[in-house]
Design a protein around this motif. Sequence first.
Motif, short mmCIF file in Angstrom:
data_model
loop_
_atom_site.label_atom_id
_atom_site.label_comp_id
_atom_site.label_asym_id
_atom_site.label_seq_id
_atom_site.Cartn_x
_atom_site.Cartn_y
_atom_site.Cartn_z
N ASP A 65 81.76 33.80 39.43
CA ASP A 65 81.13 34.75 38.49
C ASP A 65 82.10 35.90 38.25
N ALA A 66 83.10 35.66 37.41
CA ALA A 66 84.20 36.60 37.23
C ALA A 66 83.76 37.96 36.71
N LYS A 67 82.68 38.00 35.94
CA LYS A 67 82.23 39.26 35.35
C LYS A 67 80.95 39.79 36.00
N SER A 68 80.52 39.14 37.08
CA SER A 68 79.25 39.51 37.74
C SER A 68 78.12 39.59 36.72
N ALA A 69 78.07 38.61 35.82
CA ALA A 69 77.11 38.64 34.73
C ALA A 69 76.06 37.53 34.80
N ILE A 70 76.31 36.49 35.57
CA ILE A 70 75.38 35.37 35.63
C ILE A 70 74.12 35.80 36.39
N PRO A 71 72.94 35.59 35.81
CA PRO A 71 71.70 36.03 36.47
C PRO A 71 71.51 35.38 37.84
N ARG A 72 71.21 36.20 38.83
CA ARG A 72 70.96 35.68 40.18
C ARG A 72 69.52 35.22 40.33
N THR A 73 68.64 35.74 39.49
CA THR A 73 67.23 35.34 39.53
C THR A 73 66.84 34.82 38.16
N GLY A 74 65.76 34.05 38.11
CA GLY A 74 65.32 33.49 36.84
C GLY A 74 66.18 32.31 36.43
N THR A 75 66.05 31.90 35.18
CA THR A 75 66.78 30.74 34.68
C THR A 75 67.61 31.10 33.45
N PHE A 76 68.55 30.23 33.14
CA PHE A 76 69.38 30.38 31.94
C PHE A 76 69.80 28.98 31.51
N GLN A 77 70.28 28.86 30.29
CA GLN A 77 70.74 27.56 29.82
C GLN A 77 72.22 27.38 30.15
N LEU A 78 72.61 26.14 30.32
CA LEU A 78 73.99 25.83 30.66
C LEU A 78 74.96 26.45 29.65
N ARG A 79 74.62 26.40 28.39
CA ARG A 79 75.50 26.94 27.35
C ARG A 79 75.71 28.45 27.48
N ASP A 80 74.79 29.15 28.17
CA ASP A 80 74.90 30.59 28.33
C ASP A 80 76.08 31.00 29.21
N LEU A 81 76.61 30.06 30.01
CA LEU A 81 77.72 30.39 30.90
C LEU A 81 78.91 30.95 30.13
N ALA A 82 79.14 30.44 28.92
CA ALA A 82 80.25 30.95 28.11
C ALA A 82 80.03 32.42 27.78
N ARG A 83 78.79 32.79 27.53
CA ARG A 83 78.46 34.18 27.22
C ARG A 83 78.62 35.07 28.46
N TYR A 84 78.51 34.47 29.64
CA TYR A 84 78.63 35.23 30.88
C TYR A 84 80.07 35.27 31.40
N GLY A 85 81.02 34.76 30.62
CA GLY A 85 82.42 34.90 31.00
C GLY A 85 83.09 33.64 31.52
N VAL A 86 82.38 32.51 31.56
CA VAL A 86 82.98 31.25 31.99
C VAL A 86 83.69 30.61 30.80
N GLU A 87 84.91 30.12 31.02
CA GLU A 87 85.67 29.53 29.93
C GLU A 87 84.91 28.37 29.29
N GLN A 88 85.03 28.26 27.97
CA GLN A 88 84.30 27.23 27.24
C GLN A 88 84.68 25.83 27.71
N LYS A 89 85.95 25.62 28.07
CA LYS A 89 86.36 24.28 28.50
C LYS A 89 85.66 23.88 29.80
N ALA A 90 85.37 24.87 30.66
CA ALA A 90 84.64 24.58 31.89
C ALA A 90 83.19 24.23 31.56
N VAL A 91 82.60 24.94 30.61
CA VAL A 91 81.23 24.64 30.19
C VAL A 91 81.17 23.24 29.58
N ASN A 92 82.19 22.89 28.80
CA ASN A 92 82.22 21.56 28.19
C ASN A 92 82.28 20.46 29.25
#
Length: 235
Positions: free
Chosen positions: A44-71
């Motif tokens: 979690d390079a930007k400390s942005a990924i929610p620790r509680t609750g849920t999110f969609q896999l595609r949201d990882l790019a918005r939280y700072g994970v490289e798109q190629k990793a999400v792909n």
Amino acid sequence: MQPLRSAVASAVVMTACAIALAPTAAQADEGPAAKGDMSFSVIDAKSAIPRTGTFQLRDLARYGVEQKAVNRLAEGRTSGAADSAEKAAPAAPAAPAAPDPAYSIVGEWKDKDGWDTTMRQGKWPGGDYGFGLTKVDQKHNLSLAAVKATTKYPRPTGGKKQQGGTSYIYVTDVLHVKCSGWWIFRTCRVVEVKAVDAVVNFRVLRDNKPFGVVTAYCENTPGRCPDWVRQAINI
């Protein structure tokens, strides 16, 4: 004839819409890997990924994970390639002035601030003694790639601190995530967090290179880190 023409026109429009909305083969794998439950780890390079609750896999790019990793995750590939690649790669030759093989350099890179950082082969005779890759790998189950990522992507706040003299400690968070559903629309949640610490000494040795990585480990984890830490998708 008019009703027939209208029906044909409507069918053409509906077909065109369906084609436009449907993911192409390049966008979504229709095989088993693109659907169902999965688990992976991510830094979690930007400390942005929610620790509680849920999110969609595609949201990882918005939280700072490289798109190629999400792909890769969308395709069902859940571990980074760096760990296996470095195992297959030969070690860098020892520097001419190295006093013994333990001081041979096996990795060089820039940290988050552009500082020259090194990993030496090191040694681990047991206990708290030793340094370098041998200790990091054999005692703490971390890889060169994991340590490199820790120094390049520490926590945004307080992730790099002077420990004393020429030694600095880096801290980053690796999240264990579980998802269910389909493709990039999988619903995900964080199930475990491990803080990884890396200690680097920038004292310059006779080979004109910094001493480098002293150790790296998972906080509050006696001995070896879980395998999923070193297999983070964005390492």
